[in-house]
Design an enzyme around this catalytic site. Sequence first.
Site, PDB file in Angstrom:
ATOM      1  N   GLU A  26     -22.759 -16.003 -50.410  1.00 14.90           N
ATOM      2  CA  GLU A  26     -21.609 -15.107 -50.476  1.00 14.90           C
ATOM      3  C   GLU A  26     -20.471 -15.727 -51.260  1.00 14.90           C
ATOM      4  OE1 GLU A  26     -20.366 -14.010 -46.631  1.00 14.90           O
ATOM      5  OE2 GLU A  26     -22.257 -13.068 -46.111  1.00 14.90           O
TER       6      GLU A  26
ATOM      7  N   ARG B 270     -19.458 -12.042 -35.607  1.00 16.26           N
ATOM      8  CA  ARG B 270     -19.578 -12.954 -36.748  1.00 16.26           C
ATOM      9  C   ARG B 270     -18.206 -13.184 -37.388  1.00 16.26           C
ATOM     10  NH1 ARG B 270     -18.898 -16.021 -39.620  1.00 16.26           N
ATOM     11  NH2 ARG B 270     -20.042 -16.863 -41.418  1.00 16.26           N
TER      12      ARG B 270
ATOM     13  N   PRO C 281     -19.713  -8.340 -44.871  1.00 17.64           N
ATOM     14  CA  PRO C 281     -19.984  -8.624 -43.456  1.00 17.64           C
ATOM     15  C   PRO C 281     -21.477  -8.872 -43.224  1.00 17.64           C
ATOM     16  CG  PRO C 281     -18.558  -6.715 -43.690  1.00 17.64           C
ATOM     17  CD  PRO C 281     -19.090  -7.027 -45.053  1.00 17.64           C
ATOM     18  N   HIS C 282     -21.760  -9.821 -42.372  1.00 18.37           N
ATOM     19  CA  HIS C 282     -23.152 -10.114 -42.050  1.00 18.37           C
ATOM     20  C   HIS C 282     -23.179 -10.900 -40.748  1.00 18.37           C
ATOM     21  CE1 HIS C 282     -21.872 -14.013 -43.379  1.00 18.37           C
ATOM     22  NE2 HIS C 282     -23.024 -14.541 -43.042  1.00 18.37           N
ATOM     23  N   VAL C 283     -24.353 -10.971 -40.152  1.00 15.69           N
ATOM     24  CA  VAL C 283     -24.537 -11.831 -38.992  1.00 15.69           C
ATOM     25  C   VAL C 283     -25.251 -13.080 -39.476  1.00 15.69           C
ATOM     26  CG1 VAL C 283     -24.542  -9.977 -37.314  1.00 15.69           C
ATOM     27  CG2 VAL C 283     -26.673 -10.608 -38.424  1.00 15.69           C
TER      28      VAL C 283
END
Length: 234
Positions: free
Chosen positions: A46, A120, A135-137
């Site tokens: 990212e 997260r 956004p991500h886990v």
Amino acid sequence: MHLNVREASKLLQVSEKKVYDWIRRGILRADRVNDQYRLHRSDLLERTSSREIDIPAQIFEAPSSAGVFMPRLAEALNAGGIFYGLQGDDKAAVLGVIVNSLALPSNTDRESLAQLLLAREALGSTAIGEGIAIPHVRRPILLNTSSPAISLCFLEKPVDFGAFDGQPVFAIFLLISPTARMHLHLLSRLSFALHDSQLKAALVRRAARDEILAEFERVERAMKEPHVEAEDHA
């Protein structure tokens, strides 16, 4: 996959001192385990789209992907959709609205997914700077779907995501994939594409869907032609 500072510096092709500096400034996220930093591979992917880290995200792509079908960004974005004018006054509200807007499998627990994304964020902002967040886990969002999807969501008004550059977020990309390998593949290509100034300009002015898809297709054509330089690396 977690990396120590030495492994991260080798992968990013910078000094260990630079990696420590990025961690200190909040540009790279890291967990401290037994007095040593541990960086997650997807977090590094990212942040390669950050203005501070001008590194081709393609270096993260695994050679094992050769011969395996991997979708193009434009295809995944077309599948996930581009949404305009989503409303919310803070991270929690925005993530909830986004999850409820997506075309997800019928058995998806949307509330749990939104809570995972919010949890997260509590560990560190997923904003990559210049008004964009991914956004991500910690583990990729893997759902019972045959193909991956990238959803691009434009907010009605920018929301503070705690970005390292202080800029509120106006555009959010959310990746959903059937496999972890496909998730990393798309994330690496998305990170690389977000270096392109022309594509970023289209995002800033919230261009029409077809124009944004065309911009992603243009950038991906450049990826496939190593002898053609990308138009700009911010």
